[in-house]
Design an enzyme around this catalytic site. Sequence first.
Site, PDB file in Angstrom:
ATOM      1  N   ARG A  27      67.452  33.627 -49.406  1.00  0.00           N
ATOM      2  CA  ARG A  27      66.653  32.401 -49.369  1.00  0.00           C
ATOM      3  C   ARG A  27      67.028  31.436 -50.481  1.00  0.00           C
ATOM      4  NH1 ARG A  27      61.361  33.446 -46.774  1.00  0.00           N
ATOM      5  NH2 ARG A  27      60.388  32.042 -48.227  1.00  0.00           N
ATOM      6  N   TRP A  75      62.770  29.934 -57.241  1.00  0.00           N
ATOM      7  CA  TRP A  75      63.642  28.783 -57.061  1.00  0.00           C
ATOM      8  C   TRP A  75      62.928  27.642 -57.772  1.00  0.00           C
ATOM      9  CZ3 TRP A  75      63.609  23.988 -54.337  1.00  0.00           C
ATOM     10  CH2 TRP A  75      64.876  23.449 -54.062  1.00  0.00           C
ATOM     11  N   ASN A 100      54.598  31.249 -54.481  1.00  0.00           N
ATOM     12  CA  ASN A 100      55.562  30.359 -53.820  1.00  0.00           C
ATOM     13  C   ASN A 100      54.850  29.043 -53.562  1.00  0.00           C
ATOM     14  OD1 ASN A 100      57.209  32.540 -53.676  1.00  0.00           O
ATOM     15  ND2 ASN A 100      57.172  32.728 -51.436  1.00  0.00           N
TER      16      ASN A 100
END
Length: 612
Positions: A27, A75, A100
């Site tokens: 991902r 991320w 997330n």
Amino acid sequence: MCGIVGAVTDRQVQNILLEGLRRLEYRGYDSAGMAVIAADGRLGRQRAVGKVAALEEKLQASSLSGSLGIAHTRWATHGRPSEKNAHPHQSGDKLAVVHNGIIENYEPLKAELERDGYVFHSETDTEVVAHLMAREAARRNDLLSAFRHVVTLLEGAYALAVTHADFPDQIVGTRRGSPLVVGVGIEEAFLASDPLALLQVTDRFIYLQEGDLVRLGRHGSVEVFDAEQQPVKRDSTIFEHGDNAVSRGEYRHFMLKEIFDQSQVITHTLEGRLGERHVFPRILGADADELLSRVHNIQIIACGTSYHAGMVARYWLEKLAGIPTQVEVASEYRYREVVVPQGTLFVTLSQSGETADTLAALRHTAQKGGYLASLAICNVPGSSLVRESDLTLMTQAGPEIGVASTKAFTTQLVSLLLLTLALRQVQHGDDEVQARLVSALRGLPQLISRGLALDSAIEGLSAAFADKHHALFVGRGTMFPIALEGALKLKEISYIHAEAYPAGELKHGPLALVDADMPVVAVAPNDELIGKLKSNLQEVRARGGELFVFADENIALEEGEGIHLLRLPAVDEFIAPILYTLPLQLLAYHVAVLKGTDVDQPRNLAKSVTVE
Ligand code: G6P
């Protein structure tokens, strides 16, 4: 994008969580971490910048013992990639959270917590959740009740999982705008942002709905509460694709495997959907005939590669079904005041079904109304887009792991052609064009195999690109979006700046860039625009540009100085966009391999973009 894994078992969880993180690597992420509650009730944590392997190294030096834990790949959105910004985030030494998405109101929450004496150790938005949870859990002495309260304070899009040393038998989690699934094991329970993370431990999943809260407990206990905080039963489903689908097999990269999967997955996309001479309209549901007969306009919404599939479909829908079609990127559409013509079918295209902008566009539309129906063309069963749309058409590509989308794109094209033909059938009845295209679709998997046989010839061409800084891709008609997709593939994985133009636009600007250092790639099937494309290519040659032409085997074109020619099998003009995608995927792949980039996980990119 970020990934979450959680596990409550009666065995050691470190390696389950680590394997889960490895499976989420595709991902895209920049750091990883894990928190585990040990048998003595202590919370242990390890975090590392870079690959999951870096975290694994740390865990080898100092392992985390315990049978309950949460883990994360990050991320970066708020705060650069660093160990202190990596998740899990803690408040004190008892509470850990993974997150997330984005907490949009973290600034006022942070100011309030700082006034209360909480000290922040990271630059992330997530840390507010850790402190809020620690404060509420202490006040209420109940993890779920604390969590229920804290989520009412949060604005934004998120999936969360929280663990607390004072409640060592439970993990609480929720989703609002970011995906989260529960993995149902035997006497064990798991959480993840993606079922692929858990296929090593279970194939049975509960797809949480927007606003659901979940409490995982010992011995496989799973309690789900809906957005109104009422206990609710959510059915579990078996994950359809075997674990094989997520292995690289003999291939060097997932991307190459997925390029070579295309013949087989297109067979799956077509399965049960083609009649003798037409496409079955019931591919969209038992009573789709009546609905399709009322479609007078189509609005397609997507991002990235999926957007390019939508652009191809526009040519098909207008030419073959006679239906006016608009295509727009979701991030623009969602903020526009849109005038919706009567009888508009709203089509979202998405591999993952979780892309934040595409989902937001669908929700914006559902709220506004005015559409006939929404249709999701998607690759992931149970994804948010699939659940929230009126109709669905699954692309059947199987899990796609390479960040650069390949088989998802071509199966989207096949699905869009099926939709086009179903509309033509319902609105205009059977005819020879449909019979011809149905037969061409039947032959497509074999044609794909022939196209893929060009692999080594394309590998040969790739050396000419590896030392270049720029490249231009051109095509006309449906080949323009294919050129866009070819340019996107090249820039995503080889980091070469690439642009695509409709070939007729060359003289309006890009010709100024053409010289010996600017390779120009042209896609040239034998369609009604081939004569015009050939003139455009002359314009490039006349200016010293080096041409790489992928052309139909029957087109009169000569290889020569500055013109490299690769012949593709003759193909129906409507099928050509699918076939001509293959050489462009292979070209990008081989150039990236020569350049030594991280093909499956290119820098700065994520597979599934679940934040805005
Ligand atoms: C990311 C991926 C792309 C993908 C795009 C849209 O940018 O890296 O490969 O095309 O998202 O994703 P979707 O899942 O909505 O098709």
